[in-house]
Design an enzyme around this catalytic site. Structure first.
Site, mmCIF file in Angstrom:
data_model
loop_
_atom_site.group_PDB
_atom_site.id
_atom_site.type_symbol
_atom_site.label_atom_id
_atom_site.label_comp_id
_atom_site.label_asym_id
_atom_site.label_seq_id
_atom_site.Cartn_x
_atom_site.Cartn_y
_atom_site.Cartn_z
ATOM 1 N N ASP A 204 7.785 63.583 1.999
ATOM 2 C CA ASP A 204 7.706 62.559 0.966
ATOM 3 C C ASP A 204 6.365 61.856 1.034
ATOM 4 O O ASP A 204 5.811 61.651 2.121
ATOM 5 C CB ASP A 204 8.847 61.547 1.127
ATOM 6 C CG ASP A 204 8.738 60.731 2.407
ATOM 7 O OD1 ASP A 204 8.393 59.540 2.323
ATOM 8 O OD2 ASP A 204 9.007 61.284 3.484
ATOM 9 N N SER A 205 5.824 61.507 -0.136
ATOM 10 C CA SER A 205 4.591 60.749 -0.261
ATOM 11 C C SER A 205 3.453 61.457 0.473
ATOM 12 O O SER A 205 3.123 62.590 0.130
ATOM 13 C CB SER A 205 4.816 59.323 0.250
ATOM 14 O OG SER A 205 3.771 58.468 -0.128
ATOM 15 N N ALA A 206 2.850 60.838 1.494
ATOM 16 C CA ALA A 206 1.798 61.508 2.265
ATOM 17 C C ALA A 206 2.309 62.810 2.867
ATOM 18 O O ALA A 206 1.577 63.795 2.959
ATOM 19 C CB ALA A 206 1.286 60.578 3.362
ATOM 20 N N ILE B 39 8.578 65.270 -2.347
ATOM 21 C CA ILE B 39 9.282 64.085 -2.823
ATOM 22 C C ILE B 39 8.256 62.973 -3.072
ATOM 23 O O ILE B 39 7.566 62.545 -2.137
ATOM 24 C CB ILE B 39 10.325 63.633 -1.797
ATOM 25 C CG1 ILE B 39 11.273 64.799 -1.453
ATOM 26 C CG2 ILE B 39 11.117 62.436 -2.330
ATOM 27 C CD1 ILE B 39 11.975 64.648 -0.120
#
Length: 314
Positions: A149-151, A177
């Site tokens: 998710d994200s990074a 995500i």
């Protein structure tokens, strides 16, 4: 540019989640010292930690020399890369999320504790993700799936683009995500949702800059910005999920378009009314719960070789 009406887009349950999050993690957190950011983020993680589902255990051990946490399962393995802007987070921050992925899918999950900025600027996190993935592929049950998710979505994509072509290492699928993939920060969702709850464009600019040591932005480098690659062929089947109310939203859509154009089985889903970081809302926000169910069902299907980008989600 006219900003969205978040009072209309975001439902009451999600606003409750936002307010609860901001009580632990104020909107100006990215302007504080790194030590303060990490302390505040750790408090947020403790606030939302749900514990382990029954029967789930975990063991801390390195993969490829990178500290990791193994949640034993069977039928395949998910290498998971946590979010946190490459600055915060670790094995603790997504512990319950990974435990629940293991419980719902039955798959082994390995959470990778890559090095963080600013102490370790790019490419440290990427190199750790790459080394850990190679070792996980060698030591854990096949097939191998990547998720983040994200990074962490950035790391999953960059690793897949480095070693996942033509079935190398048996990467059977990838789930990203609300990933940050290096899209144009002066265009689209970066402007439309520049002041979104939970993550702003200014936050994104801060995290991007600190990742390369506040030096001039690197030239096109897929290990830093996966969208800057020139070749998206032969990658694993991919589901890229965006939160609608997020400056990063377009990255997931643009990535899936690039993969599809290159003949890769890929799909993007924009989750209506959700915000960056909504995985922590999966127990209290119906929209987040439905998205988490999509994530785990997709990982299961990818491990079984039955996932289709045309699947209709309820």
């Amino acid at each position: 540019m006219e900003q969205p009406d978040y009072t209309r887009l975001i439902d009451a349950e999600t606003w409750d989640f936002i307010r609860r999050s901001e009580a632990s993690y104020p909107p100006d957190t990215a302007s504080l010292s790194i030590a303060d950011q990490r302390a505040i983020y750790d408090a947020l993680c403790r606030e939302f930690h749900l514990g382990y589902p029954p029967g789930i255990t975990a063991e801390d051990r390195p993969f490829g020399g990178v500290p990791s946490r193994l949640y034993p399962g069977k039928g395949g393995t998910v290498a998971y890369f946590h979010g946190g802007g490459f600055v915060v987070g670790g094995l603790h921050s997504h512990d319950d999320i990974c435990a629940e992925i293991c419980a719902r899918t039955g798959l082994t999950v390995v959470s990778v504790d890559y090095r963080l900025c600013p102490e370790h600027p790019h490419p440290a996190a990427y190199l750790d993700a790459l080394a850990a993935t190679r070792a996980i592929a060698d030591e854990c049950p096949a097939p191998l799936l990547l998720a983040g998710d994200s990074a962490g979505g950035n790391l999953a994509a960059s690793v897949a683009q480095a070693i996942g072509r033509k079935g190398a290492f048996g990467i059977a699928g990838m789930v990203l995500i609300y990933p940050g993939l290096g899209g144009d920060k002066d265009f689209g969702s970066y402007l439309t949702h520049a002041n979104a709850p939970m993550l702003t464009r200014d936050d994104v600019l801060f995290y991007s800059s600190i990742r390369h040591g506040n030096a001039p932005a690197p030239s096109p480098d897929p290990t830093f910005a996966p969208l800057s690659d020139s070749d998206f062929s032969d990658l694993p089947p991919t589901l890229a999920i965006a939160a609608e109310c997020d400056p990063l939203a377009d990255d997931a859509t643009h990535y899936a378009v690039r993969l599809t154009a290159a003949g890769v089985q890929a799909r993007a889903i924009v989750e209506p009314g959700l915000v960056h970081g909504y995985l922590r809302a999966r127990a209290t926000v119906p929209r987040a719960a439905a998205s988490f169910d999509r994530i785990t069902r997709t990982l299961t299907a990818m491990a079984n070789g039955t996932w289709s980008e045309t699947e209709e989600f309820a």
